[in-house]
Write a protein that holds these residues in place. Structure first.
Motif, short mmCIF file in Angstrom:
data_model
loop_
_atom_site.label_atom_id
_atom_site.label_comp_id
_atom_site.label_asym_id
_atom_site.label_seq_id
_atom_site.Cartn_x
_atom_site.Cartn_y
_atom_site.Cartn_z
N ALA A 70 0.83 -1.19 0.00
CA ALA A 70 0.00 0.00 0.00
C ALA A 70 0.87 1.24 0.00
CB ALA A 70 -0.92 0.00 1.24
N THR A 90 0.89 5.63 0.69
CA THR A 90 0.20 6.65 1.44
C THR A 90 0.56 8.02 0.91
OG1 THR A 90 0.26 5.27 3.42
CG2 THR A 90 -0.21 7.61 3.74
N THR A 126 -2.11 13.77 3.42
CA THR A 126 -3.53 13.97 3.63
C THR A 126 -3.82 15.41 4.03
OG1 THR A 126 -3.67 11.70 4.40
CG2 THR A 126 -5.52 13.14 4.93
N LEU A 167 -13.23 3.40 -0.16
CA LEU A 167 -12.33 3.31 -1.29
C LEU A 167 -13.06 3.43 -2.62
CD1 LEU A 167 -11.26 -0.39 -2.00
CD2 LEU A 167 -13.16 0.20 -0.51
N LEU A 195 -6.47 -2.35 4.38
CA LEU A 195 -7.24 -1.12 4.56
C LEU A 195 -7.44 -0.86 6.05
CD1 LEU A 195 -9.96 -1.75 1.82
CD2 LEU A 195 -7.84 -0.42 1.60
N THR A 235 -10.16 5.18 7.16
CA THR A 235 -9.33 5.72 6.08
C THR A 235 -10.12 5.80 4.78
OG1 THR A 235 -8.48 3.52 5.46
CG2 THR A 235 -7.19 4.80 7.05
N SER A 249 -9.22 5.55 0.57
CA SER A 249 -8.16 5.12 -0.34
C SER A 249 -8.64 5.12 -1.78
CB SER A 249 -7.67 3.71 0.01
OG SER A 249 -7.17 3.65 1.32
N THR A 250 -7.68 5.27 -2.70
CA THR A 250 -7.92 5.10 -4.13
C THR A 250 -7.06 3.96 -4.61
OG1 THR A 250 -8.43 7.45 -4.51
CG2 THR A 250 -7.74 6.16 -6.41
N PRO A 280 -2.60 0.81 -4.30
CA PRO A 280 -3.48 1.55 -3.41
C PRO A 280 -2.78 2.77 -2.82
CG PRO A 280 -2.61 -0.39 -2.29
CD PRO A 280 -2.01 -0.39 -3.67
N THR A 326 -3.47 5.85 0.06
CA THR A 326 -4.34 6.35 1.11
C THR A 326 -4.55 7.84 0.92
OG1 THR A 326 -3.56 4.67 2.67
CG2 THR A 326 -4.66 6.60 3.60
N ASP A 327 -5.80 8.26 0.74
CA ASP A 327 -6.13 9.67 0.52
C ASP A 327 -6.30 10.42 1.84
OD1 ASP A 327 -6.21 8.84 -2.11
OD2 ASP A 327 -8.39 8.73 -2.18
N GLY A 363 -1.64 -0.29 6.28
CA GLY A 363 -2.63 0.17 7.23
C GLY A 363 -2.68 -0.74 8.45
#
Length: 273
Positions: A28, A30, A33, A149, A208, A212, A214-215, A230, A232-233, A250
């Motif tokens: 993942a 990140t 944010t 997501l 996940l 959170t 995520s896209t 992935p 993390t938004d 995550g």
């Protein structure tokens, strides 16, 4: 307006693409944010999703007056910038070959920052048919034990993709190239996802964390197959990352994975069609 800022992105996808193959499972990623948005401000980030476009320098300047707001150095395939807080208004986003400030932009487009909104602007497609689009980001966090997501389909080798669990249960069907699915709220936890389209296949293990957003970016890998990265938004952490795309995972799910699996399947099948 803040002084120009030059940011160097850290590419989580670079290592993934070197070792990419069918069954690749990238870690993942990140992205920085946004914190609380002040009055008359919005958020914007930029992604390079064109597999055969070499590294570019990105410049965002105000439409009125042409003042540079921020710059990104040597952005390569698969990289997504941190969010930048900007005054509302219209800007010009330009991408040029890296270290060639006087060259003709490979692409230039107007982007709008709206009050209180966050957007992701991406360049995608093959270099000969390079396009840009802006996705509106919903950073409202879903609460403890949940994750939110969506999927962005940017793989050039597939007109559309299907995503399913490793057990073969459909999650997203016919996600078209250059589009984003709706957001879904699911149980937090670890997942193995398979992606397929136009004869290409790939897989990813995602973790996940609770509360959170995520896209999941579907991209080409180095062998012409598909991979899922992935990002993390938004995350409920005491301090948010300050770099570009960073590797990392995550937290564990609050509920058993089996229970979360059923929730993921039911929710995403209804929203991702």
């Amino acid at each position: 307006m803040p002084a120009p800022r030059r940011t160097l992105l850290v590419g989580a996808l670079a290592t993934s693409l070197v070792a990419a193959a069918v069954g690749l499972a990238p870690q993942a990623a990140t992205a920085a944010t946004p914190a609380a948005t002040s009055s008359d401000q919005g958020w914007l980030r930029v992604g390079h999703l064109s597999p055969d476009t070499k590294g570019v320098d990105v410049e965002l300047s105000s439409l009125a007056g042409g003042k540079t707001v921020f710059e990104l150095d040597d952005v390569t395939y698969g990289q997504v910038s941190p969010y930048q807080e900007l005054p509302v208004g219209t800007y010009v986003l330009s991408m040029r070959a890296a270290d060639a400030p006087d060259s003709t932009p490979v692409i230039s487009t107007d982007v709008t920052v709206d009050k209180g909104d966050a957007s992701t602007v991406v360049a995608y497609g093959k270099n000969s048919q390079l396009k840009t689009t802006a996705f509106t980001d919903d950073l409202q966090q879903p609460g403890d034990g949940k994750a939110k997501l969506r999927l962005v389909q940017a793989a050039t080798t597939a007109k559309s993709v299907d995503v399913s669990t490793s057990e073969g249960t459909a999650v997203a069907e016919d996600a078209a190239f250059g589009t984003a699915t709706k957001y879904a709220t699911v149980g937090a936890g670890k997942w193995t996802l398979d992606v397929s389209g136009s004869g290409q296949r790939g897989t990813a293990k995602v973790d996940l964390a609770g509360n959170t957003v995520s896209t999941l970016f579907v991209l080409d890998d180095s062998k012409g197959d598909l991979t899922v990265v992935p990002v993390t938004d938004a995350a409920a952490t005491a301090s948010t990352p300050s770099g570009g795309v960073q590797t990392g995972g995550g937290g564990a799910a609050a509920d058993p994975v089996e229970q979360a699996t059923h929730e993921l399947i039911a929710t995403l099948r209804s929203l991702f069609r």
